[in-house]
Design an enzyme around this catalytic site. Structure first.
Site, mmCIF file in Angstrom:
data_model
loop_
_atom_site.group_PDB
_atom_site.id
_atom_site.type_symbol
_atom_site.label_atom_id
_atom_site.label_comp_id
_atom_site.label_asym_id
_atom_site.label_seq_id
_atom_site.Cartn_x
_atom_site.Cartn_y
_atom_site.Cartn_z
ATOM 1 N N ASN A 170 47.421 -14.629 34.587
ATOM 2 C CA ASN A 170 46.854 -14.662 33.539
ATOM 3 C C ASN A 170 46.179 -14.274 33.974
ATOM 4 O O ASN A 170 44.551 -15.187 34.086
ATOM 5 C CB ASN A 170 47.094 -16.343 31.767
ATOM 6 C CG ASN A 170 45.995 -15.826 30.884
ATOM 7 O OD1 ASN A 170 45.381 -14.742 31.125
ATOM 8 N ND2 ASN A 170 46.700 -16.267 29.826
ATOM 9 N N ASN A 210 42.855 -12.882 31.932
ATOM 10 C CA ASN A 210 42.518 -12.715 30.733
ATOM 11 C C ASN A 210 40.934 -12.407 30.852
ATOM 12 O O ASN A 210 39.412 -12.506 30.652
ATOM 13 C CB ASN A 210 41.287 -14.013 31.288
ATOM 14 C CG ASN A 210 39.944 -14.618 30.006
ATOM 15 O OD1 ASN A 210 40.619 -13.780 28.789
ATOM 16 N ND2 ASN A 210 39.061 -15.340 30.206
ATOM 17 N N GLU A 263 47.586 -11.811 29.062
ATOM 18 C CA GLU A 263 46.313 -12.142 28.508
ATOM 19 C C GLU A 263 46.218 -10.779 29.112
ATOM 20 O O GLU A 263 44.197 -10.726 29.659
ATOM 21 C CB GLU A 263 45.558 -13.387 29.043
ATOM 22 C CG GLU A 263 44.896 -12.977 27.629
ATOM 23 C CD GLU A 263 44.171 -14.371 27.366
ATOM 24 O OE1 GLU A 263 43.119 -14.884 26.259
ATOM 25 O OE2 GLU A 263 44.675 -15.647 28.301
ATOM 26 N N ASP A 299 52.904 -17.798 31.194
ATOM 27 C CA ASP A 299 51.850 -18.443 30.662
ATOM 28 C C ASP A 299 52.001 -18.928 29.480
ATOM 29 O O ASP A 299 52.773 -18.187 28.367
ATOM 30 C CB ASP A 299 50.276 -17.741 30.071
ATOM 31 C CG ASP A 299 49.280 -18.940 29.397
ATOM 32 O OD1 ASP A 299 49.655 -20.160 29.534
ATOM 33 O OD2 ASP A 299 48.465 -18.795 28.707
ATOM 34 N N ASN A 356 51.752 -21.862 28.196
ATOM 35 C CA ASN A 356 50.290 -22.533 26.682
ATOM 36 C C ASN A 356 51.116 -23.707 26.265
ATOM 37 O O ASN A 356 50.760 -24.601 24.783
ATOM 38 C CB ASN A 356 50.056 -22.324 26.218
ATOM 39 C CG ASN A 356 48.816 -21.051 25.751
ATOM 40 O OD1 ASN A 356 47.703 -21.550 26.581
ATOM 41 N ND2 ASN A 356 49.590 -19.445 26.213
ATOM 42 N N ASP A 387 51.316 -22.439 33.493
ATOM 43 C CA ASP A 387 51.457 -21.286 34.174
ATOM 44 C C ASP A 387 52.925 -21.704 34.967
ATOM 45 O O ASP A 387 53.271 -22.745 35.656
ATOM 46 C CB ASP A 387 51.076 -20.742 34.622
ATOM 47 C CG ASP A 387 49.247 -20.285 34.095
ATOM 48 O OD1 ASP A 387 49.663 -19.508 33.546
ATOM 49 O OD2 ASP A 387 48.693 -21.257 34.154
ATOM 50 N N ASP A 399 40.222 -17.748 34.179
ATOM 51 C CA ASP A 399 40.691 -19.224 33.873
ATOM 52 C C ASP A 399 41.422 -20.190 33.957
ATOM 53 O O ASP A 399 41.745 -21.104 34.082
ATOM 54 C CB ASP A 399 39.826 -19.857 32.257
ATOM 55 C CG ASP A 399 40.523 -18.474 31.061
ATOM 56 O OD1 ASP A 399 41.563 -18.293 31.260
ATOM 57 O OD2 ASP A 399 40.245 -19.518 30.424
ATOM 58 N N HIS A 400 42.477 -19.641 34.576
ATOM 59 C CA HIS A 400 43.748 -19.427 35.078
ATOM 60 C C HIS A 400 43.368 -18.871 36.183
ATOM 61 O O HIS A 400 43.166 -18.093 36.510
ATOM 62 C CB HIS A 400 44.550 -18.374 34.696
ATOM 63 C CG HIS A 400 45.568 -19.013 32.755
ATOM 64 N ND1 HIS A 400 46.745 -19.686 32.748
ATOM 65 C CD2 HIS A 400 44.943 -18.921 31.743
ATOM 66 C CE1 HIS A 400 46.160 -19.907 31.387
ATOM 67 N NE2 HIS A 400 45.682 -18.937 30.693
#
Length: 254
Positions: free
Chosen positions: A7, A9, A35, A148, A150, A219, A244-245
């Protein structure tokens, strides 16, 4: 076959942070992105081709700068399946699949539950994607669902399970769903090899969470049980800091 899931971001932001140089160094055969927050037309695809990923496939959300998934591959896939055919999922660009011989690799970005409406949306997605995958496995049994999710599955997967027990991402209903997803015929590839705590893939940008390793494992590379004998490695690449991942890696014997 070395497969990475990440991910990012925002793929454009990640590129500005050295993503391509990192990708070349890690050298996966396939990388699944989530993302991406961009349309294909907003990207210079030649940079991916120069890095060895001439076969790149993008599925963006209808809403600009939001969600979206991609698969980059060194080898040309036999088939690319863009979306699921389930309209509300596909509006948000959440699923893309590539088939390589008898192995299918999906990049999936499961919704977050940022408010009451989105939790309801997430629960619907969870139910529908399980049904979709159950059907898909009848024709593509060697399936790897990267992405991801979540959701943290167990208390070991989150830095503070007590305080987060009523927070989306660690709700009992979400944890039960991901447990049932595994029971439906998948292996959590990282946990297959590593039972240790304090292994996470996402950290808040707040309160120096990453430096203090106060994270969540959101993830996963879920590998069909049909591939268990061919599963060679499952690791978290926590040194990568373009998002951030952080990325995860799974290795399957061809």
């Amino acid at each position: 076959m070395k497969i990475v899931s990440y991910n990012v971001n925002g793929i454009r932001a990640a590129l500005n942070k050295g993503f391509l140089e990192w990708l070349v160094a890690v050298n996966p055969d396939v990388i699944c992105l989530q993302e991406i927050k961009a349309n294909k037309e907003q990207l210079d695809l030649s940079v991916f081709e120069a890095a060895g990923y001439g076969h790149n496939f993008w599925f963006s959300a209808q809403k600009k700068g939001y969600s979206g998934v991609a698969i980059l591959a060194k080898e040309k896939p036999d088939h690319i399946e863009v979306g699921t055919g389930i309209d509300y999922m596909d509006f948000e660009g959440r699923n893309i699949r590539a088939d390589f011989g008898d192995i299918s690799v999906m990049s999936m970005y499961l919704p977050s539950g940022s408010n009451v409406d989105r939790i309801a949306h997430k629960l619907k997605y969870m139910s529908d994607i399980q049904e979709y995958v159950n059907t898909l496995k009848k024709t593509r049994p060697n399936l790897i669902v990267c992405g991801d999710y979540n959701i943290c599955h167990e208390a070991i997967d989150i830095h503070d399970p007590v305080r987060n027990k009523n927070v989306s991402g660690f709700l009992p209903v979400e944890r039960e769903w991901i447990g049932n997803f595994i029971q439906s015929g998948f292996i959590d590839s990282f946990r297959h090899f590593n039972p240790e705590p304090d292994n996470y893939t996402w950290w808040s940008y707040r309160a120096n969470a990453r430096a203090n390793n106060k994270g969540w494992r959101l993830d996963y590379a879920m590998v069909s049980t049909d591939l268990q004998a061919r599963l060679k490695r499952g690791i978290i690449l926590s040194e990568a800091k373009h998002s951030d991942h952080c990325p995860i890696l799974v290795e399957i014997e061809r």
